[in-house]
Design an enzyme around this catalytic site. Structure first.
Site, PDB file in Angstrom:
ATOM      1  N   ARG A 260       0.815  -1.220   0.000  1.00 28.11           N
ATOM      2  CA  ARG A 260       0.000   0.000   0.000  1.00 28.11           C
ATOM      3  C   ARG A 260       0.848   1.269   0.000  1.00 28.11           C
ATOM      4  O   ARG A 260       0.633   2.177  -0.817  1.00 28.11           O
ATOM      5  CB  ARG A 260      -0.928  -0.020   1.213  1.00 28.11           C
ATOM      6  CG  ARG A 260      -1.877   1.163   1.312  1.00 28.11           C
ATOM      7  CD  ARG A 260      -2.818   0.980   2.498  1.00 28.11           C
ATOM      8  NE  ARG A 260      -3.603  -0.227   2.348  1.00 28.11           N
ATOM      9  CZ  ARG A 260      -4.778  -0.286   1.740  1.00 28.11           C
ATOM     10  NH1 ARG A 260      -5.306   0.808   1.221  1.00 28.11           N
ATOM     11  NH2 ARG A 260      -5.430  -1.424   1.659  1.00 28.11           N
ATOM     12  N   GLY A 393     -10.803  -2.294  18.729  1.00 25.98           N
ATOM     13  CA  GLY A 393      -9.644  -1.496  18.364  1.00 25.98           C
ATOM     14  C   GLY A 393      -8.448  -2.364  18.053  1.00 25.98           C
ATOM     15  O   GLY A 393      -8.020  -2.495  16.908  1.00 25.98           O
ATOM     16  N   ASP A 394      -7.912  -3.016  19.075  1.00 27.59           N
ATOM     17  CA  ASP A 394      -6.726  -3.834  18.902  1.00 27.59           C
ATOM     18  C   ASP A 394      -6.967  -4.971  17.913  1.00 27.59           C
ATOM     19  O   ASP A 394      -6.167  -5.207  17.013  1.00 27.59           O
ATOM     20  CB  ASP A 394      -6.306  -4.400  20.272  1.00 27.59           C
ATOM     21  CG  ASP A 394      -4.808  -4.615  20.383  1.00 27.59           C
ATOM     22  OD1 ASP A 394      -4.062  -3.662  20.094  1.00 27.59           O
ATOM     23  OD2 ASP A 394      -4.391  -5.727  20.735  1.00 27.59           O
ATOM     24  N   ARG A 400      -6.790  -6.508  10.005  1.00 34.32           N
ATOM     25  CA  ARG A 400      -6.920  -5.707   8.788  1.00 34.32           C
ATOM     26  C   ARG A 400      -6.247  -6.362   7.577  1.00 34.32           C
ATOM     27  O   ARG A 400      -6.763  -6.316   6.474  1.00 34.32           O
ATOM     28  CB  ARG A 400      -6.349  -4.310   9.034  1.00 34.32           C
ATOM     29  CG  ARG A 400      -6.707  -3.316   7.949  1.00 34.32           C
ATOM     30  CD  ARG A 400      -6.311  -1.903   8.328  1.00 34.32           C
ATOM     31  NE  ARG A 400      -7.216  -1.341   9.308  1.00 34.32           N
ATOM     32  CZ  ARG A 400      -6.859  -0.928  10.512  1.00 34.32           C
ATOM     33  NH1 ARG A 400      -5.608  -1.046  10.902  1.00 34.32           N
ATOM     34  NH2 ARG A 400      -7.744  -0.414  11.354  1.00 34.32           N
ATOM     35  N   TRP A 472      -8.592  -2.246  27.146  1.00 36.58           N
ATOM     36  CA  TRP A 472      -8.659  -1.410  25.938  1.00 36.58           C
ATOM     37  C   TRP A 472      -7.205  -1.347  25.456  1.00 36.58           C
ATOM     38  O   TRP A 472      -6.456  -0.436  25.789  1.00 36.58           O
ATOM     39  CB  TRP A 472      -9.182  -0.013  26.273  1.00 36.58           C
ATOM     40  CG  TRP A 472     -10.517   0.024  26.953  1.00 36.58           C
ATOM     41  CD1 TRP A 472     -10.773   0.228  28.278  1.00 36.58           C
ATOM     42  CD2 TRP A 472     -11.794  -0.137  26.321  1.00 36.58           C
ATOM     43  NE1 TRP A 472     -12.125   0.203  28.511  1.00 36.58           N
ATOM     44  CE2 TRP A 472     -12.775  -0.018  27.323  1.00 36.58           C
ATOM     45  CE3 TRP A 472     -12.202  -0.375  25.009  1.00 36.58           C
ATOM     46  CZ2 TRP A 472     -14.134  -0.126  27.067  1.00 36.58           C
ATOM     47  CZ3 TRP A 472     -13.554  -0.478  24.752  1.00 36.58           C
ATOM     48  CH2 TRP A 472     -14.504  -0.347  25.764  1.00 36.58           C
ATOM     49  N   ASN A 473      -6.809  -2.327  24.640  1.00 42.81           N
ATOM     50  CA  ASN A 473      -5.382  -2.613  24.544  1.00 42.81           C
ATOM     51  C   ASN A 473      -4.597  -1.637  23.686  1.00 42.81           C
ATOM     52  O   ASN A 473      -3.414  -1.424  23.943  1.00 42.81           O
ATOM     53  CB  ASN A 473      -5.146  -4.045  24.050  1.00 42.81           C
ATOM     54  CG  ASN A 473      -3.870  -4.616  24.621  1.00 42.81           C
ATOM     55  OD1 ASN A 473      -3.577  -4.406  25.805  1.00 42.81           O
ATOM     56  ND2 ASN A 473      -3.090  -5.293  23.801  1.00 42.81           N
ATOM     57  N   GLU A 475      -5.083   1.582  23.651  1.00 39.32           N
ATOM     58  CA  GLU A 475      -4.829   2.701  24.569  1.00 39.32           C
ATOM     59  C   GLU A 475      -3.850   2.300  25.676  1.00 39.32           C
ATOM     60  O   GLU A 475      -2.982   3.096  26.062  1.00 39.32           O
ATOM     61  CB  GLU A 475      -6.146   3.186  25.176  1.00 39.32           C
ATOM     62  CG  GLU A 475      -7.229   3.520  24.165  1.00 39.32           C
ATOM     63  CD  GLU A 475      -6.802   4.580  23.157  1.00 39.32           C
ATOM     64  OE1 GLU A 475      -5.880   5.369  23.453  1.00 39.32           O
ATOM     65  OE2 GLU A 475      -7.396   4.604  22.066  1.00 39.32           O
TER      66      GLU A 475
END
Length: 577
Positions: A260, A393-394, A400, A472-473, A475
Site C-alpha cells: 500500500r 480497536g486492537d 486488517r 482497551w489494549n 490505549e
C-alpha cells in the site's frame, strides 16, 4: 364498512406503513414505545417484520448493516425522547458511512408543545448535524411527500446519501390520512451517466499515465466484475479501504494491499471511484502521493470529486456508468510501466507469503493466544460467501491484513465500537443461508452484548469470537509507550463471556489454547448462535499501535504520514520563501 368509515380507519400511521411496504421494506428495526406503536400495528398488518432490539443504538446499527449489505434503504423506528437520543450514535455511524437509513420517530402531541410534556425535547435539532435530511411532519397532507423526499435524500439522488430523519406528532398518527396528490412508486437510485466530454478528458488522463492506481469506495461493492475489468484493462494496481473491502478478491493479480505505502507513493495517476479522500488515504496529500501528477476523481457528488483535493480531471457519474463509458472509450495507458506494476505485484505476494508463514508459526504469548493464532483459526471456517464483521480497536488492527473478508463490515469511519453483535443479527436475518461471524474485542462487546438475546428471539444465527484480553489494549499499549508506563483506566476486569452468553440463550464456549480454540469453533459453527471467548495476550503490539494511531497526530492519522506532511510543508515554505 362505509366509505366514510374506511377513510376514517386509514390513518396517518396506515399511510406510513403503506409507503414503507411500497418501497419494498421487509423489516424495520425498533424498540417498543407508546408514542409510535400505531406504526408498528399497521406495519405488522402488511407483513412487514418488526425486529425489536434491546437498545435504540443497536436498532440503528442493525438498519445500517441491512443498508450496507443489500445496498438499499433500511428503516429504524425509535420512540420519543430517550429513544431518539439513544439512537444518535448509531445515526452518526451511518452518517459517516453514507448508509441509506430512514429513522422515524415521534414527538409528544402538539397541543402539549412547550408545556413540559413527557419526553419533550427538540429532537430535530439534535439529529440535524448527522442526517442528510430532517423532516418534521405536522399535517396529514404532508406525510407521504415528506417521507418520499427523505428517502430520495437517503439514497443520494441529489447529493451524498446517508441517514435521514422523519418525525411525526403522536396524535397525528391517529388522524385520518389525506390522499396524496400523486402516486409514489418505489424509489431506486437513478443512474447518473457521465458527460461525453468528461469521459474524453478522463480517457486522455489515463492514456498519459504510466503507473495508474485505483482506489474505490463503497459503491465498488455493487460493480465488482466491472471494476475488475477496468483495473485489468488499464493495467492499474488496486487498493481497497474498509468501505470497499471485499469488492476485489485475491484472484485480481494487481490487488496489492501489502504494498500500500509504495503504491500510494509511486503512482503517477490516482483514480478514485466513489471515494472520498479521507483519513484512510491521507486526504490525498502530495506528501504521501509523492509521484502523483494528477488525480482522476469519479463520483456522483462533490464529496467524491472535490473534497480535500480537487480532481485534476473530474467525472461526475455513478461508478457503473463511468466504468462502462471508460471501457467503451478504450481508456488505457499509452506507455504503461509494466515493470513497476509487476514489481509491486511481486512485493505484495512476498509480503503476503511472509505474513501467512508468521501466522502459521506464531506461538502463544504471555497471558493467552497471539491475535494471529485466533485469526488463523477463524480463517479456516470462512467460505467465499461468509459475512465477516470486526468490532474493536486492537483486534481490528490485527485483522486488517490477515483476516479473510469475502463480505465485510466494521465500525467504520466513525470508529463506533459496539456494532459487532447488532451487525451480525442484521446480517443473519438478511442472509440466513450464509455464514456470519463477528470478531469482537472484549471492550467493544460490552456496549451491545444484550443483543445476543435479540439474536435468539429473532432467530438469527451467527458466531461471535471474543478476543478477551481484559483491556482497551491499543490505549493501554500507548500508555506504556508514551505515558511512562502509567496505565490508567485501560484495564478491564474479567468477564465470563461464555456464561453470560449461555444466560441469554446463546451457546457459549471458552478457549485458552490453540487446540481448545479449534474445538470450540467447530462446536460454535455447528450450534449457532454461539459465542467463543478466547484468552488473548495483551503483550503483542498491534500494527495500529506501531503506526502511532493512538497518538492522534496533528495532520494525519498515521505518524509516518504526519511526519511526511511536516517535511512537505517545510519544503514548500522554503520554496515559496
Amino acid at each position: 364498512m362505509t366509505p366514510d368509515e374506511d377513510a376514517a380507519s386509514h390513518t396517518v400511521a396506515a399511510a406510513i406503513a403503506d409507503y414503507l411496504s411500497g418501497q419494498g421494506v421487509e423489516r424495520v428495526f425498533s424498540l417498543p414505545g407508546s408514542h409510535m406503536k400505531p406504526i408498528w400495528a399497521e406495519l405488522a398488518g402488511r407483513g412487514v417484520r418488526v425486529v425489536t432490539a434491546r437498545h435504540e443504538v443497536a436498532a440503528v446499527h442493525m438498519a445500517q448493516a441491512e443498508a450496507d449489505l443489500r445496498h438499499r434503504l433500511a428503516v429504524a423506528i425509535v420512540t420519543t425522547g430517550p429513544g431518539l437520543t439513544n439512537a444518535v450514535t448509531g445515526i452518526g455511524c451511518a452518517f459517516l458511512a453514507g448508509s441509506p437509513v430512514l429513522v422515524i420517530s415521534t414527538r409528544p402531541p402538539d397541543e402539549q408543545a412547550g408545556m413540559g410534556a413527557l419526553e419533550e425535547i427538540d429532537q430535530a435539532a439534535i439529529v440535524a448535524p448527522v442526517c442528510r435530511s430532517v423532516e418534521v411532519v405536522r399535517s396529514p397532507r404532508h406525510v407521504v411527500d415528506r417521507l418520499d423526499r427523505a428517502v430520495s435524500a437517503a439514497l443520494g439522488d441529489d447529493g451524498p446519501g446517508g441517514p435521514v430523519y422523519v418525525e411525526f406528532g403522536t396524535e397525528l398518527l391517529r388522524r385520518p390520512a389525506a390522499p396524496p396528490y400523486t402516486a409514489y412508486p418505489r424509489r431506486t437510485r437513478a443512474p447518473r451517466p457521465p458527460e461525453p466530454g468528461a469521459v474524453e478528458r478522463a480517457a486522455d488522463a489515463i492514456a498519459a499515465s504510466t503507473r495508474p492506481l485505483v482506489l474505490a469506495g463503497r459503491e465498488a461493492l455493487t460493480v465488482p466484475g466491472l471494476l475488475a475489468q477496468f483495473v485489468r484493462a488499464t493495467g492499474a494496481v488496486y487498493l481497497d479501504t474498509r468501505a470497499s473491502r471485499g469488492a476485489m478478491s485475491e484472484s485480481l493479480a494487481s490487488f496489492v494491499p501489502a504494498a500500500r505505502a509504495r503504491a500510494m507513493a509511486e503512482a503517477d495517476l490516482v483514480i478514485t471511484i466513489g471515494r472520498q479522500l479521507d483519513f484512510e488515504v491521507a486526504y490525498g496529500s502530495p506528501a504521501v502521493f509523492r509521484a502523483a501528477e494528477g488525480f482522476l476523481r469519479i463520483g456522483r457528488n462533490s464529496e467524491e470529486v472535490l473534497a480535500n483535493r480537487r480532481g485534476d480531471v473530474e467525472l461526475r457519474a455513478d461508478p457503473r456508468s463511468a466504468l462502462e463509458a471508460l471501457l467503451t472509450a478504450g481508456a488505457t495507458p499509452a506507455a504503461p510501466d509494466h515493470h513497476w506494476r509487476d514489481d509491486l505485484v511481486r512485493t505484495n505476494a512476498g509480503k503476503r507469503r511472509r505474513l501467512a508463514e508468521t501466522m502459521r508459526t506464531q506461538p502463544a504469548a504471555a497471558g493467552g493466544l497471539h491475535p494471529y493464532q485466533v485469526i488463523r483459526a477463524l480463517n479456516e471456517h470462512l467460505d467465499d460467501a461468509a459475512i465477516v464483521i470486526v468490532d474493536g480497536g486492537d483486534i481490528l488492527s490485527w485483522s486488517r491484513s490477515s483476516l479473510k473478508t469475502p463480505t465485510y463490515l466494521d465500525l467504520g469511519p466513525f470508529g463506533c465500537l459496539g456494532v459487532g453483535v447488532p451487525f451480525a443479527v442484521s446480517a443473519s436475518l438478511n442472509h440466513p443461508d450464509r455464514t456470519v461471524v463477528a470478531l469482537v474485542g472484549d471492550g467493544a462487546l460490552g456496549f451491545n452484548v444484550m443483543e445476543l438475546e435479540t439474536a435468539v428471539r429473532e432467530g438469527a444465527r451467527f458466531v461471535v469470537v471474543v478476543a478477551d484480553n481484559n483491556a482497551w489494549n491499543i490505549e493501554r499499549a500507548d500508555q506504556l509507550q508514551h505515558y511512562q508506563g502509567n496505565v490508567l483506566g485501560t484495564e478491564l476486569g474479567p468477564c465470563a463471556w461464555d456464561r453470560l452468553a449461555e444466560s441469554l440463550g446463546v451457546a457459549g464456549y471458552r478457549a485458552g489454547t490453540a487446540d481448545e480454540l479449534s474445538a470450540a469453533l467447530e462446536e460454535a459453527f455447528a450450534h449457532a448462535p454461539a459465542l467463543v471467548a478466547v484468552s488473548v495476550s495483551r503483550e503483542p503490539v498491534s500494527p495500529d499501535t506501531r503506526s502511532g494511531l493512538a497518538l492522534v497526530p496533528e495532520y494525519h492519522a498515521l505518524a509516518a504520514w504526519d511526519e511526511a506532511e511536516r517535511t512537505w510543508l517545510s519544503g514548500r515554505a522554503d520554496r515559496e520563501g
